[in-house]
Design an enzyme around this catalytic site. Structure first.
Site, PDB file in Angstrom:
ATOM      1  N   LYS A  33      23.057 -31.367 -31.604  1.00 37.88           N
ATOM      2  CA  LYS A  33      22.482 -31.746 -32.890  1.00 37.88           C
ATOM      3  C   LYS A  33      20.974 -31.960 -32.762  1.00 37.88           C
ATOM      4  O   LYS A  33      20.495 -32.364 -31.689  1.00 37.88           O
ATOM      5  CB  LYS A  33      23.095 -33.074 -33.379  1.00 37.88           C
ATOM      6  N   ARG A  35      37.723 -32.172 -36.273  1.00 39.06           N
ATOM      7  CA  ARG A  35      38.958 -31.497 -36.681  1.00 39.06           C
ATOM      8  C   ARG A  35      39.800 -31.102 -35.473  1.00 39.06           C
ATOM      9  O   ARG A  35      41.014 -30.961 -35.587  1.00 39.06           O
ATOM     10  CB  ARG A  35      38.609 -30.279 -37.545  1.00 39.06           C
TER      11      ARG A  35
END
Length: 501
Positions: free
Chosen positions: A278, A352
């Site tokens: 990130k 997820r």
């Protein structure tokens, strides 16, 4: 801080500050506010007439009693328009009043229960909301602060004049205190820096909570996780020196039930994005990436406290997502516990992944319903901002229960579609599925992947990436971790009766 209820006359209550309220547009105060106004020789009426106080939502004004009351000061809080008044506005008024009283340096506060009179709310509900708003509004995270001279309230007492209502008010205050404390527990977990709350520490916090509130708790380490074939969790954790954990919290009521609700929360205790690192600004608050898991732990704390009549299971896959030398890579294929394979398109779509294994684990309970909650996508922030969580589902009845619970708790959700066409975006050419579906409909495609692991059980996915943390100061949600989800999940459990239609 003590939060209690007493039966009596608030005009006679000895406190540093007394809180009353007013609806917008009222020119002649009634009820307790009217009684205070008369004791002050019409000061409140004069202020209204002069336009100094209009009763707008969360507007405040304080006065000095000058000996007319035992309390030195009176705080008036606006409730907004009466025809727009809701349980959450009562919660907001209590939070705003408590924070204002604290800022004024008060120590002992007495308040009426907002909405229990002319507001038309059920006294238990109104008192619960008042206690919740008070406890939540006064929250501060102080683990690392050295300032011991900050202003704090010692007590807030809700004074009910009607003896027939007092039992209901007392019950509501007691419940609201427990609920507010649970959400603040979630805030503490989500605010703790990642270095001080790795997966093992989160598991220990869950275990300690379970022991205190009478829940069964099982903690799986890497070897036990491998034995359950939860290879996706193991894959996500490979880049970290901190070993992963899988937390199982189990509440079984004394009476026999055929209803089992599974709550599953993403527990990424720090997310760097992995090898798809990130940017720095996007990494700043990634200690909060376990907010979904924390909210499940908080909801299970409430389950243990209130002991509902349905079985409830809490699952939290806990891991870091780090770019170590052994980290999983774009292009890797991981095999989930149900045998489905997942191509890694982007290592920063890891929530997820760990939830996929958790949803597989949930099947052993033959659940009546599954609700998962996760800071899953930045896309949901673009769609809904900081005002609602995204909801996606395979079952309209379960979705309706979650939406209704959100209206009660003020933790609103908004349903996004989950049509079969979205599943096309997460198809892989080398595996059963890939873990991203591109930029378009990012929140929905994240849910489309999770749907493949619920085995057609009634299921709701909540994407809370926009509401788990706020940079806006609100009446009962100070800046920082919001604790969103614990009250919402518990309200679904609490409202559960005969299952799903």
């Amino acid at each position: 801080m003590k939060v209690t209820a007493v039966q009596g006359n608030i005009l006679e209550y000895d406190a540093d500050l007394v809180v009353v309220n007013l609806f917008e547009g009222v020119t002649t105060p009634g009820g307790a506010t009217g009684a205070v106004d008369r004791a002050l020789n019409g000061q409140i009426t004069d202020l209204i007439a002069a336009g100094d106080f209009e009763g707008k939502l969360n507007e405040t004004l304080y006065l000095y009693s000058n000996g007319a009351l035992p309390a030195r000061r009176i705080l008036i809080v606006g409730l907004g328009k009466q025809d727009e008044f809701t349980l959450d506005r009562a919660r907001q008024a209590a939070g705003k009043a408590a924070r204002t009283a604290r800022d004024l340096g008060a120590k002992r506060v007495a308040s009426i229960v907002h909405g229990a009179g002319i507001g038309g709310l059920d006294p238990v509900d109104a008192a619960r909301a008042a206690a919740e708003g008070t406890v939540l509004g006064l929250y501060r995270y102080q683990r690392y602060t050295s300032d011991e001279n900050g202003k704090e309230l010692d007590s807030v007492t809700f004074v009910e004049a009607d003896a027939e209502k007092f039992a209901a008010v007392s019950q509501g205050v007691s419940e609201g205190l427990a609920i507010g404390d649970a959400q603040n527990f979630v805030r503490d977990l989500a605010t703790t820096p990642g270095s001080d709350l790795p997966p093992a520490a989160l598991a220990e916090a869950a275990s300690s909570m379970a022991q205190e509130f009478g829940l069964q708790c099982t903690i799986l380490g890497p070897e036990e996780i491998a034995a359950e074939n939860m290879n996706v969790i193991l894959g996500v954790s490979r880049g970290s020196d901190q070993p992963c954990r899988f937390i199982v919290l189990d509440y079984t009521p004394d009476e026999v039930t055929d209803q089992t609700i599974v709550l599953a929360g993403k527990g990424i205790t720090f997310d760097t994005g992995g090898l798809n690192l990130k940017p720095g600004d996007s990494m700043r608050h990634m200690e909060c990436d376990m907010a979904g898991g924390a909210s499940v732990i908080g909801a299970m704390r409430l389950v243990g406290h209130f002991k509902p009549s349905v079985r409830v299971i809490g699952l939290v896959p806990a891991s870091e997502n780090m770019p170590g030398g052994n980290a999983f890579k774009p292009g890797d294929v991981l095999r989930a516990a149900n045998g489905k394979t997942i191509e890694i398109d982007n290592t920063d779509a890891e929530g997820r992944l760990v939830l996929a294994d958790a949803l597989c684990y949930a099947q052993r309970y033959d659940p009546t319903a599954i609700i998962d909650i996760a800071t899953l996508t930045g896309a949901v922030i673009i769609a809904l901002g900081q005002h609602a969580a995204g909801l996606m589902t395979n079952h309209a009845g379960l979705a309706a229960k979650v939406v209704a619970a959100g209206e009660v708790t003020g933790e609103r959700v908004w349903e996004l579609p989950l049509w079969p066409e979205y599943e096309e975006q997460v198809k892989s050419t080398i595996a059963d599925v890939k873990n991203t579906g591109g930029r378009a409909a990012g929140s929905i495609t994240g849910a489309a992947l999770l749907k493949l692991f619920v085995d057609e059980k009634p299921w709701v996915h909540l994407d809370v990436a926009g509401v788990d943390f706020t940079d806006m100061d609100r009446p009962y949600i100070p800046k920082g971790s919001s604790g969103f989800g614990a009250r919402l999940l518990f309200q679904v459990v609490r409202d559960w009766e005969d299952g799903l239609e």
